[in-house]
Design a protein around this motif. Structure first.
Motif, PDB file in Angstrom:
ATOM      1  N   ARG A 243       0.825  -1.208   0.000  1.00  0.00           N
ATOM      2  CA  ARG A 243       0.000   0.000   0.000  1.00  0.00           C
ATOM      3  C   ARG A 243       0.861   1.260   0.000  1.00  0.00           C
ATOM      4  NH1 ARG A 243      -5.016  -0.550  -1.531  1.00  0.00           N
ATOM      5  NH2 ARG A 243      -5.595   1.311  -0.364  1.00  0.00           N
ATOM      6  N   ILE A 244       1.746   1.365  -0.976  1.00  0.00           N
ATOM      7  CA  ILE A 244       2.607   2.535  -1.114  1.00  0.00           C
ATOM      8  C   ILE A 244       1.961   3.500  -2.112  1.00  0.00           C
ATOM      9  CG2 ILE A 244       4.874   3.387  -1.799  1.00  0.00           C
ATOM     10  CD1 ILE A 244       5.952   0.568  -1.113  1.00  0.00           C
ATOM     11  N   GLY A 245       1.721   4.729  -1.688  1.00  0.00           N
ATOM     12  CA  GLY A 245       1.098   5.710  -2.559  1.00  0.00           C
ATOM     13  C   GLY A 245       2.085   6.295  -3.555  1.00  0.00           C
ATOM     14  N   ILE A 246       1.632   6.470  -4.790  1.00  0.00           N
ATOM     15  CA  ILE A 246       2.452   7.072  -5.843  1.00  0.00           C
ATOM     16  C   ILE A 246       1.612   8.077  -6.628  1.00  0.00           C
ATOM     17  CG2 ILE A 246       3.978   5.071  -6.104  1.00  0.00           C
ATOM     18  CD1 ILE A 246       2.360   4.353  -8.642  1.00  0.00           C
ATOM     19  N   LEU A 247       2.275   8.984  -7.303  1.00  0.00           N
ATOM     20  CA  LEU A 247       1.604   9.912  -8.201  1.00  0.00           C
ATOM     21  C   LEU A 247       1.539   9.287  -9.581  1.00  0.00           C
ATOM     22  CD1 LEU A 247       0.405  12.709  -8.840  1.00  0.00           C
ATOM     23  CD2 LEU A 247       2.740  13.507  -9.254  1.00  0.00           C
ATOM     24  N   VAL A 248       0.325   9.092 -10.088  1.00  0.00           N
ATOM     25  CA  VAL A 248       0.141   8.463 -11.397  1.00  0.00           C
ATOM     26  C   VAL A 248       0.135   9.502 -12.508  1.00  0.00           C
ATOM     27  CG1 VAL A 248      -1.415   7.064 -12.823  1.00  0.00           C
ATOM     28  CG2 VAL A 248      -1.143   6.550 -10.379  1.00  0.00           C
ATOM     29  N   GLU A 249      -0.606  10.595 -12.295  1.00  0.00           N
ATOM     30  CA  GLU A 249      -0.738  11.591 -13.360  1.00  0.00           C
ATOM     31  C   GLU A 249      -1.142  12.931 -12.764  1.00  0.00           C
ATOM     32  OE1 GLU A 249      -2.980  12.093 -17.712  1.00  0.00           O
ATOM     33  OE2 GLU A 249      -3.190  10.234 -16.558  1.00  0.00           O
ATOM     34  N   TYR A 250      -0.636  13.995 -13.379  1.00  0.00           N
ATOM     35  CA  TYR A 250      -0.927  15.353 -12.922  1.00  0.00           C
ATOM     36  C   TYR A 250      -1.065  16.254 -14.123  1.00  0.00           C
ATOM     37  CZ  TYR A 250      -0.020  19.905 -10.643  1.00  0.00           C
ATOM     38  OH  TYR A 250      -0.102  21.201 -10.194  1.00  0.00           O
ATOM     39  N   GLY A 251      -2.129  17.058 -14.163  1.00  0.00           N
ATOM     40  CA  GLY A 251      -2.298  17.952 -15.296  1.00  0.00           C
ATOM     41  C   GLY A 251      -3.495  18.864 -15.104  1.00  0.00           C
ATOM     42  N   VAL A 252      -3.837  19.584 -16.153  1.00  0.00           N
ATOM     43  CA  VAL A 252      -5.018  20.432 -16.150  1.00  0.00           C
ATOM     44  C   VAL A 252      -6.245  19.545 -15.915  1.00  0.00           C
ATOM     45  CG1 VAL A 252      -6.425  21.979 -17.562  1.00  0.00           C
ATOM     46  CG2 VAL A 252      -3.921  22.094 -17.688  1.00  0.00           C
ATOM     47  N   THR A 253      -7.141  20.015 -15.067  1.00  0.00           N
ATOM     48  CA  THR A 253      -8.278  19.185 -14.664  1.00  0.00           C
ATOM     49  C   THR A 253      -9.079  18.672 -15.854  1.00  0.00           C
ATOM     50  OG1 THR A 253      -8.478  20.212 -12.493  1.00  0.00           O
ATOM     51  CG2 THR A 253     -10.468  19.224 -13.406  1.00  0.00           C
ATOM     52  N   GLU A 254      -9.371  19.517 -16.815  1.00  0.00           N
ATOM     53  CA  GLU A 254     -10.157  19.078 -17.974  1.00  0.00           C
ATOM     54  C   GLU A 254      -9.475  17.919 -18.695  1.00  0.00           C
ATOM     55  OE1 GLU A 254     -12.230  20.875 -22.051  1.00  0.00           O
ATOM     56  OE2 GLU A 254     -10.897  22.139 -20.834  1.00  0.00           O
ATOM     57  N   GLN A 255      -8.151  17.996 -18.816  1.00  0.00           N
ATOM     58  CA  GLN A 255      -7.415  16.914 -19.482  1.00  0.00           C
ATOM     59  C   GLN A 255      -7.458  15.628 -18.668  1.00  0.00           C
ATOM     60  OE1 GLN A 255      -3.546  16.331 -18.475  1.00  0.00           O
ATOM     61  NE2 GLN A 255      -4.099  14.310 -19.275  1.00  0.00           N
ATOM     62  N   ILE A 256      -7.302  15.750 -17.361  1.00  0.00           N
ATOM     63  CA  ILE A 256      -7.313  14.561 -16.509  1.00  0.00           C
ATOM     64  C   ILE A 256      -8.657  13.841 -16.614  1.00  0.00           C
ATOM     65  CG2 ILE A 256      -7.299  13.764 -14.103  1.00  0.00           C
ATOM     66  CD1 ILE A 256      -4.518  14.378 -15.111  1.00  0.00           C
ATOM     67  N   PHE A 257      -9.741  14.595 -16.693  1.00  0.00           N
ATOM     68  CA  PHE A 257     -11.074  13.983 -16.695  1.00  0.00           C
ATOM     69  C   PHE A 257     -11.582  13.615 -18.079  1.00  0.00           C
ATOM     70  CE2 PHE A 257     -11.099  15.594 -12.396  1.00  0.00           C
ATOM     71  CZ  PHE A 257     -11.870  14.670 -11.711  1.00  0.00           C
ATOM     72  N   THR A 258     -11.004  14.171 -19.126  1.00  0.00           N
ATOM     73  CA  THR A 258     -11.508  13.865 -20.468  1.00  0.00           C
ATOM     74  C   THR A 258     -10.504  13.134 -21.353  1.00  0.00           C
ATOM     75  OG1 THR A 258     -10.822  16.040 -21.323  1.00  0.00           O
ATOM     76  CG2 THR A 258     -13.070  15.841 -20.422  1.00  0.00           C
ATOM     77  N   LYS A 259      -9.203  13.426 -21.177  1.00  0.00           N
ATOM     78  CA  LYS A 259      -8.188  12.782 -22.000  1.00  0.00           C
ATOM     79  C   LYS A 259      -6.954  12.431 -21.175  1.00  0.00           C
ATOM     80  CE  LYS A 259      -9.551  15.093 -26.310  1.00  0.00           C
ATOM     81  NZ  LYS A 259      -9.090  15.989 -27.422  1.00  0.00           N
ATOM     82  N   PRO A 260      -7.123  11.596 -20.141  1.00  0.00           N
ATOM     83  CA  PRO A 260      -5.960  11.224 -19.334  1.00  0.00           C
ATOM     84  C   PRO A 260      -4.967  10.425 -20.155  1.00  0.00           C
ATOM     85  CG  PRO A 260      -7.834   9.832 -18.786  1.00  0.00           C
ATOM     86  CD  PRO A 260      -8.352  10.908 -19.700  1.00  0.00           C
ATOM     87  N   THR A 261      -3.692  10.530 -19.789  1.00  0.00           N
ATOM     88  CA  THR A 261      -2.655   9.823 -20.543  1.00  0.00           C
ATOM     89  C   THR A 261      -2.411   8.418 -20.009  1.00  0.00           C
ATOM     90  OG1 THR A 261      -0.877  10.707 -19.148  1.00  0.00           O
ATOM     91  CG2 THR A 261      -1.513  11.999 -21.083  1.00  0.00           C
ATOM     92  N   ARG A 262      -2.901   8.131 -18.820  1.00  0.00           N
ATOM     93  CA  ARG A 262      -2.684   6.823 -18.210  1.00  0.00           C
ATOM     94  C   ARG A 262      -4.006   6.059 -18.114  1.00  0.00           C
ATOM     95  NH1 ARG A 262       2.287   6.678 -15.487  1.00  0.00           N
ATOM     96  NH2 ARG A 262       3.676   8.145 -16.568  1.00  0.00           N
ATOM     97  N   GLN A 263      -3.968   4.779 -18.433  1.00  0.00           N
ATOM     98  CA  GLN A 263      -5.174   3.958 -18.365  1.00  0.00           C
ATOM     99  C   GLN A 263      -5.712   3.890 -16.944  1.00  0.00           C
ATOM    100  OE1 GLN A 263      -6.842   2.520 -21.021  1.00  0.00           O
ATOM    101  NE2 GLN A 263      -8.420   2.179 -19.470  1.00  0.00           N
ATOM    102  N   GLU A 264      -4.822   3.863 -15.956  1.00  0.00           N
ATOM    103  CA  GLU A 264      -5.250   3.792 -14.566  1.00  0.00           C
ATOM    104  C   GLU A 264      -6.040   5.036 -14.182  1.00  0.00           C
ATOM    105  OE1 GLU A 264      -3.408   2.905 -10.095  1.00  0.00           O
ATOM    106  OE2 GLU A 264      -2.078   3.003 -11.833  1.00  0.00           O
ATOM    107  N   THR A 265      -5.625   6.195 -14.680  1.00  0.00           N
ATOM    108  CA  THR A 265      -6.362   7.429 -14.426  1.00  0.00           C
ATOM    109  C   THR A 265      -7.756   7.350 -15.033  1.00  0.00           C
ATOM    110  OG1 THR A 265      -4.261   8.636 -14.562  1.00  0.00           O
ATOM    111  CG2 THR A 265      -6.291   9.942 -14.591  1.00  0.00           C
ATOM    112  N   GLU A 266      -7.823   6.911 -16.276  1.00  0.00           N
ATOM    113  CA  GLU A 266      -9.125   6.801 -16.943  1.00  0.00           C
ATOM    114  C   GLU A 266     -10.048   5.844 -16.206  1.00  0.00           C
ATOM    115  OE1 GLU A 266     -11.057   5.625 -21.290  1.00  0.00           O
ATOM    116  OE2 GLU A 266      -8.912   6.054 -21.110  1.00  0.00           O
ATOM    117  N   ASP A 267      -9.499   4.733 -15.740  1.00  0.00           N
ATOM    118  CA  ASP A 267     -10.306   3.765 -15.008  1.00  0.00           C
ATOM    119  C   ASP A 267     -10.859   4.375 -13.727  1.00  0.00           C
ATOM    120  OD1 ASP A 267      -9.776   1.895 -16.946  1.00  0.00           O
ATOM    121  OD2 ASP A 267      -8.227   0.829 -15.798  1.00  0.00           O
ATOM    122  N   TYR A 268     -10.044   5.196 -13.065  1.00  0.00           N
ATOM    123  CA  TYR A 268     -10.483   5.779 -11.792  1.00  0.00           C
ATOM    124  C   TYR A 268     -11.534   6.864 -12.018  1.00  0.00           C
ATOM    125  CZ  TYR A 268     -10.562   7.836  -7.184  1.00  0.00           C
ATOM    126  OH  TYR A 268     -10.991   8.311  -5.966  1.00  0.00           O
TER     127      TYR A 268
END
Length: 274
Positions: A243-268
């Motif tokens: 249970r080690i926390g890591i940063l997966v992706e960081y960016g402009v909110t609209e991009q994170i919610f509509t066009k994330p670069t990581r599959q894990e982000t999109e799944d979440y």
């Protein structure tokens, strides 16, 4: 401070260099337990940044690092650097009390002191030796927290008599009273009803004109509504049992919610896990 165009863990910092706080190579231990590792990201001044992710991924741990609240937890240890206005707040000789004065914090559950509304707001300035007009300061902070009109005739009454939403706005006014330029909010609306939550969100949007806000939230809709930037944290899947926390992706909110670069982000953000 010059920053890399792209952080090694895939995070994208703000486009310009108007950075109020920068985290580099951050790792946090509680005793021997590694809670988060290799966190690097920048926070842009006068913007709202949301920290999102599943429970136990280190969002609140990261937030508490930004004003050294983790120092208050026995056995906690921080590695890496947190640079605030060009100064490493973990450098030897740095006064953590001064850091907390400049970096205010609002907690998940409203926690007004068992004092009057007036004394709740005045508490921080008094212990810091404020020499200005206290009445004006209290009024200004209550106005900034959108609470003045509701309490101006009951300033000597207990802050504990207010509703939950009013108590949280009182805690925001209390945080503003020490004149910070950065405010940390750890799920500030999670204990509130929808109407009170909306008031807190509207207040955050107004406050970013004068302050920088970093908010932890489990509410994806809230993050999408109020934040300019979003950081998605998760648990390192290569060491899932630890249970080690890591940063997966960081960016402009609209991009994170509509066009994330990581599959894990999109799944979440799409609700497939969390």
């Amino acid at each position: 401070m010059a920053q890399e165009a792209l952080k090694s863990n895939g995070s994208t910092p703000a486009a310009d260099q108007d950075i109020i706080i920068s985290v580099n190579g951050l790792a946090v231990y509680y005793g021997e337990k590694l809670a988060v590792r290799d966190i690097s990201l920048d926070f842009k001044r006068h913007h709202i940044t949301a920290l999102i992710g599943p429970s136990g991924c280190g969002k609140s741990t990261l937030l508490r690092c930004l004003n050294r609240m983790n120092d208050l937890i026995p056995g906690a240890r921080v590695e890496g650097s947190v640079t605030y206005n060009g100064e490493n707040i973990y450098a030897p000789g740095t006064d953590p009390v001064d850091v907390r004065r400049r970096v205010g914090m609002v907690f998940q559950k409203p926690n007004p002191f068992p004092k009057s509304i007036y004394d709740n707001v005045a508490f921080g300035p008094r212990i810091n030796g404020y020499r200005g007009n206290m009445d004006e300061l209290v009024e200004r902070c209550l106005r900034q927290a959108a609470l003045w009109d509701e309490v101006k005739d009951q300033l000597r009454e207990s802050g504990l008599a207010l509703s939950g939403g009013q108590q949280q706005r009182l805690c925001i006014a209390r945080a503003l009273a020490t004149e910070p330029d950065l405010i940390l909010m750890d799920e500030p609306a999670s204990a509130l009803d929808p109407i009170a939550t909306l008031k807190i969100e509207e207040l955050m949007y107004e406050l970013k004109e004068q302050y920088t806000i970093i908010i932890v939230t489990h509410n994806m809709q809230q993050a999408a509504r109020v934040s300019d930037f979003t950081a998605f944290l998760s648990v390192d899947r290569e060491h899932i049992d630890d249970r080690i926390g890591i940063l997966v992706e960081y960016g402009v909110t609209e991009q994170i919610f509509t066009k994330p670069t990581r599959q894990e982000t999109e799944d979440y953000v799409s609700g497939r896990f969390g």
